[in-house]
Write a protein that holds these residues in place. Structure first.
Motif: not given
Ligand code: NAP
Length: 246
Positions: A11, A13, A16, A36-37, A56, A79, A145, A178, A180
């Protein structure tokens, strides 16, 4: 061939994952980035001099092809993940629940299982899984979730128990809010609804979480940081948030 340790970040792209790839590169790792992207992945990889590989985590064949291209793995950052929707249990959309379980839980198992032999063979491996405050606390609208992140935390804690005696550390990092693309994905591209999540408060940045990832990854190898809960000062629990008056 470099003798720097190799970190694999799923993850990577955006958010985090991309920030962790950059922080780990600065901390001395060669980084492999999966997502994926392709365009966004290439951009994130170029920023940290890492190697982008399509991934993926919900697809067996994709994970197998990804893992087959990785000869060495000293650190795996699980991640890839996210939330879909904020429905009550009464209104639960089972497709969203399924997708959350697939990406956060089965995706993490799939990649961990595929790279575990390399992590053990490294002689000093580490798995860092990005969980969430949602893994610690239930909150209204969070059931799907919450369930997925609680399950991901359970598998991470079991892995820690099962790897005792092996040269592999296991850590769960649980962030609160966070800013994002997380909320944009959760609300299916609804920018106004996503922005409202962070209105009047200062959330963590992806770089804040990435610094924790790099810190955990660079402790001496006899030190296992088991769990780390990280929230903005403006957040004291999943849905207890201080917001400035407009
Ligand atoms: P984000 O910017 O939406 O990033 C999510 C990442 O996961 C993207 O790079 C996406 O890339 C990738 N992803 C999604 N589905 C995937 C798949 N099937 N295979 C491979 N990659 C995949 O959000 P983020 O906040 O950085 O999230 C990262 C992690 O932190 C997640 O596990 C989330 O649950 C956790 N988290 C986030 C927060 C928050 O508030 N932001 C808080 C606690 C925990 P592609 O779409 O290009 O595949």
């Amino acid at each position: 061939m470099s003798d720097r340790p190799v970190a694999v970040v799923t993850g990577a792209s955006s958010g985090i994952g991309a920030a962790s790839a950059a922080a780990l590169s600065r901390a001395g790792f060669d980084v492999v980035l999966g997502a994926r992207r392709p365009d966004r992945l290439a951009e994130a990889a170029a920023e940290c001099g890492g190697t982008p590989l399509p991934l993926d985590v919900t697809d067996d064949a994709s994970v197998a092809a990804f893992a087959a291209q990785i000869d060495r793995c000293d650190l795996l950052v699980n991640n890839a993940g996210g939330a879909f929707g904020l429905d009550s249990v009464a209104e639960a959309d089972l497709d969203d629940w399924q997708r959350m379980y697939d990406v956060n839980v089965l995706g993490t198992v799939r990649v961990t299982k595929a790279l575990l032999p390399r992590l053990i063979a490294s002689g000093d491996g580490q798995v860092i899984t990005i969980g969430s405050i949602a893994a610690r606390e239930a909150y209204k609208g969070g059931a799907g979730y919450n369930a997925a992140k609680h399950a991901e935390a359970a598998l991470t804690r079991v892995l820690r128990l099962e790897l005792l005696g092996q040269p592999v550390r296991v850590c769960e990092i649980d962030p609160g809010m966070v800013e994002t693309e997380f909320s944009l994905v959760r609300f299916d591209g609804d920018r106004e609804r996503a922005d409202a999540v962070y209105r009047g408060m200062t959330p963590l940045t992806a770089a804040d979480v990435a610094e924790s990832v790099a810190w955990v990854a660079t402790r001496p190898s006899h030190v296992n940081v088991d769990q780390l809960l990280l929230m903005p000062r403006d957040q004291a629990a999943a849905q207890i948030v201080h917001r400035a008056e407009d």
